[in-house]
Write a protein that holds these residues in place. Structure first.
Motif, mmCIF file in Angstrom:
data_model
loop_
_atom_site.group_PDB
_atom_site.id
_atom_site.type_symbol
_atom_site.label_atom_id
_atom_site.label_comp_id
_atom_site.label_asym_id
_atom_site.label_seq_id
_atom_site.Cartn_x
_atom_site.Cartn_y
_atom_site.Cartn_z
ATOM 1 N N GLY A 91 0.791 -1.222 0.000
ATOM 2 C CA GLY A 91 0.000 0.000 0.000
ATOM 3 C C GLY A 91 0.821 1.269 0.000
ATOM 4 N N SER A 92 0.143 2.358 -0.228
ATOM 5 C CA SER A 92 0.754 3.683 -0.255
ATOM 6 C C SER A 92 1.342 4.045 1.100
ATOM 7 C CB SER A 92 -0.302 4.726 -0.649
ATOM 8 O OG SER A 92 0.171 6.034 -0.434
ATOM 9 N N TYR A 93 2.435 4.800 1.070
ATOM 10 C CA TYR A 93 3.060 5.281 2.304
ATOM 11 C C TYR A 93 2.321 6.461 2.911
ATOM 12 C CZ TYR A 93 6.763 2.208 0.836
ATOM 13 O OH TYR A 93 7.456 1.093 0.446
ATOM 14 N N LEU A 94 1.402 7.028 2.164
ATOM 15 C CA LEU A 94 0.591 8.124 2.700
ATOM 16 C C LEU A 94 -0.564 7.605 3.552
ATOM 17 C CD1 LEU A 94 0.316 10.383 -0.479
ATOM 18 C CD2 LEU A 94 1.920 10.606 1.419
ATOM 19 N N LEU A 95 -0.882 6.356 3.369
ATOM 20 C CA LEU A 95 -2.045 5.759 4.016
ATOM 21 C C LEU A 95 -1.915 5.785 5.543
ATOM 22 C CD1 LEU A 95 -4.529 4.259 2.687
ATOM 23 C CD2 LEU A 95 -3.410 2.138 3.378
ATOM 24 N N ASN A 96 -2.920 6.327 6.219
ATOM 25 C CA ASN A 96 -2.999 6.259 7.685
ATOM 26 C C ASN A 96 -4.457 6.074 8.075
ATOM 27 O OD1 ASN A 96 -2.803 6.369 10.429
ATOM 28 N ND2 ASN A 96 -2.122 8.498 10.548
ATOM 29 N N LEU A 97 -4.874 4.832 8.156
ATOM 30 C CA LEU A 97 -6.263 4.511 8.484
ATOM 31 C C LEU A 97 -6.599 4.789 9.941
ATOM 32 C CD1 LEU A 97 -6.538 1.199 6.468
ATOM 33 C CD2 LEU A 97 -7.700 3.353 5.943
ATOM 34 N N GLY A 98 -5.591 5.081 10.745
ATOM 35 C CA GLY A 98 -5.829 5.389 12.154
ATOM 36 C C GLY A 98 -5.626 6.853 12.479
ATOM 37 N N SER A 99 -5.588 7.697 11.463
ATOM 38 C CA SER A 99 -5.256 9.109 11.633
ATOM 39 C C SER A 99 -6.284 9.861 12.483
ATOM 40 C CB SER A 99 -5.151 9.787 10.270
ATOM 41 O OG SER A 99 -4.929 11.175 10.408
ATOM 42 N N PRO A 100 -5.811 10.798 13.315
ATOM 43 C CA PRO A 100 -6.722 11.656 14.079
ATOM 44 C C PRO A 100 -7.275 12.808 13.245
ATOM 45 C CG PRO A 100 -4.457 12.206 14.611
ATOM 46 C CD PRO A 100 -4.397 11.009 13.706
ATOM 47 N N ASP A 101 -6.653 13.045 12.083
ATOM 48 C CA ASP A 101 -7.082 14.132 11.211
ATOM 49 C C ASP A 101 -8.159 13.630 10.258
ATOM 50 O OD1 ASP A 101 -6.454 16.899 9.946
ATOM 51 O OD2 ASP A 101 -6.377 15.495 8.255
ATOM 52 N N GLU A 102 -9.301 14.282 10.232
ATOM 53 C CA GLU A 102 -10.434 13.797 9.452
ATOM 54 C C GLU A 102 -10.161 13.818 7.952
ATOM 55 O OE1 GLU A 102 -13.006 12.268 10.668
ATOM 56 O OE2 GLU A 102 -12.238 12.588 12.707
ATOM 57 N N GLU A 103 -9.455 14.831 7.477
ATOM 58 C CA GLU A 103 -9.156 14.896 6.046
ATOM 59 C C GLU A 103 -8.231 13.760 5.620
ATOM 60 O OE1 GLU A 103 -7.215 17.928 2.682
ATOM 61 O OE2 GLU A 103 -7.433 18.577 4.772
ATOM 62 N N THR A 104 -7.170 13.544 6.399
ATOM 63 C CA THR A 104 -6.244 12.456 6.102
ATOM 64 C C THR A 104 -6.947 11.110 6.211
ATOM 65 O OG1 THR A 104 -4.341 13.717 6.897
ATOM 66 C CG2 THR A 104 -4.104 11.331 6.826
ATOM 67 N N LEU A 105 -7.808 10.973 7.205
ATOM 68 C CA LEU A 105 -8.553 9.728 7.397
ATOM 69 C C LEU A 105 -9.426 9.431 6.184
ATOM 70 C CD1 LEU A 105 -9.228 7.430 9.398
ATOM 71 C CD2 LEU A 105 -11.088 8.858 10.259
ATOM 72 N N ALA A 106 -10.132 10.455 5.687
ATOM 73 C CA ALA A 106 -11.007 10.284 4.520
ATOM 74 C C ALA A 106 -10.191 9.902 3.283
ATOM 75 C CB ALA A 106 -11.797 11.560 4.265
ATOM 76 N N LYS A 107 -9.048 10.559 3.081
ATOM 77 C CA LYS A 107 -8.187 10.244 1.939
ATOM 78 C C LYS A 107 -7.640 8.818 2.043
ATOM 79 C CE LYS A 107 -6.550 14.925 0.794
ATOM 80 N NZ LYS A 107 -5.358 15.804 0.734
ATOM 81 N N SER A 108 -7.280 8.413 3.255
ATOM 82 C CA SER A 108 -6.741 7.070 3.469
ATOM 83 C C SER A 108 -7.791 6.008 3.170
ATOM 84 C CB SER A 108 -6.241 6.929 4.907
ATOM 85 O OG SER A 108 -5.167 7.810 5.173
ATOM 86 N N ARG A 109 -9.009 6.248 3.607
ATOM 87 C CA ARG A 109 -10.083 5.287 3.353
ATOM 88 C C ARG A 109 -10.400 5.196 1.865
ATOM 89 N NH1 ARG A 109 -14.085 6.766 8.536
ATOM 90 N NH2 ARG A 109 -12.811 5.635 10.082
#
Length: 399
Positions: free
Chosen positions: A188-206
């Motif tokens: 998977g991508s290194y940008l992926l953070n499915l456990g992120s506290p940031d909602e924008e990053t979380l949405a992008k990861s999902r």
């Protein structure tokens, strides 16, 4: 054999996303196109210097691995450095057994298996430069019977759509070369953070997880490996675990036939998944347990405190995995020696038999019947070529 991307050295920078990649190379190569990228002409030298300084300051503010997991491009780690182990008492380290010596020249590239036994899958992460189907041919060229690859650029959220021509070329290459769907392990991508506290990053990861698992489905691949994520030091591990499981459930709802394979981590900083209990808790919250599993990275496990250098230590780790998670969830292995010592919490891969783990531990791995039939992937530095390391590993197998 021509080495691939040997000059690459990847470091990682933590922001609201799990990892943002900062790459320094002799030649900056686009993974998907194999072309050099030109430096933007509108940036002056002071501006570029300022950007590098800012990137460095961000990196120092967060506790993430400098290398993360990009041995896919066999980075040159000749200048890798690491500090002292955190909380590790070297007097407690178990005495290692004698090193195993292997004459790699006398070992065939394809190890045979006895009747009734599952195949011994050994391969490496290979390049997709020039097209996804080239990963298949690159795997064949190093004597691998399984392989890992990136499905697209792992350094940006925006991805080029997967064309029908690419899908057909990849499926045809796999069929002709005899690679089954369960012998291929995309990373998977290194940008992926499915456990992120940031909602924008979380949405992008999902969204990214859904996209890449959808690509697996179209390509006829049934496994997809990724790092679980990080709390970024802003939320509890329990909350991060819930977010990771939710992301997997959402991806399962949008795809079919693809298993989400979570990688164990090394307990560094605020990463999640270094403890088997954390992986268990993620799996417990996944609705479709037939489509979730674990990729066990030997370097990560060792750095997290599992001393697999002796038979007793190796069996202890495997027993703990079985009791905590269940061996039925073990879907893949990452084969890496470690620069750091046991319990160091550092993600620094080393060539097989050249690090602190040593060759003896990999003999246990190669002769463990529980690991037959699942892909075992090298992610080691470019100091030794993949073909040589595959031969070395196969030479350790006694059945």
């Amino acid at each position: 054999m021509q080495r691939r991307l040997r000059s690459a050295k990847l470091t990682t920078v933590h922001d609201d996303a799990f990892v943002c990649s900062s790459i320094t190379k002799k030649e900056n190569i686009d993974e998907t196109k194999g072309k050099k990228r030109k430096r933007p002409a509108n940036k002056s030298r002071p501006e570029r210097k300022k950007a590098r300084t800012t990137s460095k300051s961000i990196q120092e503010d967060h506790d993430v691995s400098k290398d993360d997991d990009v041995r896919a491009e066999k980075s040159n780690q000749s200048n890798s450095k690491f500090g002292s182990s955190r909380g590790m008492n070297t007097d407690d380290v178990m005495k290692t057994e004698p090193e195993v010596q292997v004459d790699v020249k006398s070992v065939p590239m394809k190890a045979e298996t006895k009747a009734g036994t599952k195949p011994l899958y050994v391969g490496a992460h290979v390049s997709i430069a020039g097209g996804l189907e080239n990963a298949v041919f690159n795997a064949v060229s190093i004597g691998a019977n399984c392989f890992a690859l990136f499905l697209c650029s792992q350094r940006q959220w925006k991805k080029k759509p997967l064309s029908e021509e690419t899908v057909e070329a990849f499926r045809t290459a796999c069929e002709k070369q005899g690679f089954s769907s369960d012998s291929i392990l995309p990373h998977g991508s290194y940008l992926l953070n499915l456990g992120s506290p940031d909602e924008e990053t979380l949405a992008k990861s999902r969204d990214s997880l859904i996209d890449e698992m959808s690509r697996c489905q179209r390509l006829g691949i049934c496994l997809y490996n990724f790092h679980p994520g990080s709390t970024c030091g802003k939320i509890s591990v329990e909350e991060s675990v819930k977010r990771i499981a939710t992301g997997i459930n959402l991806a399962h709802a949008e795809t079919e036939g693809v298993t989400a394979v979570i990688e164990n981590m090394c307990c560094q900083g605020s990463t999640v998944g270094g403890k088997f209990e954390e992986l268990r808790d993620i799996i417990n919250m996944v609705d479709d347990k037939s489509r979730v599993g674990v990729c066990l990275d030997t370097c990560h496990a060792f750095a997290a405190g599992n001393d697999l250098r002796t038979k007793e230590g190796y069996e202890r780790m495997m027993s703990e995995f079985d009791e905590t998670i269940g061996l039925e969830f073990l879907k893949a292995i990452h084969l890496n020696d470690s620069v750091g010592d046991v319990g160091c919490h550092l993600d620094r891969h080393e060539n097989i038999g050249k690090g602190k783990i040593g060759l003896q531990a990999f003999k246990y791995v190669m002769n463990d019947p529980r690991l037959r039939g699942i892909p075992m992937i090298l992610e080691t530095p470019g100091n030794v070529d993949d073909a040589t390391e595959i031969v070395k590993l196969r030479g350790l197998a006694e059945f």
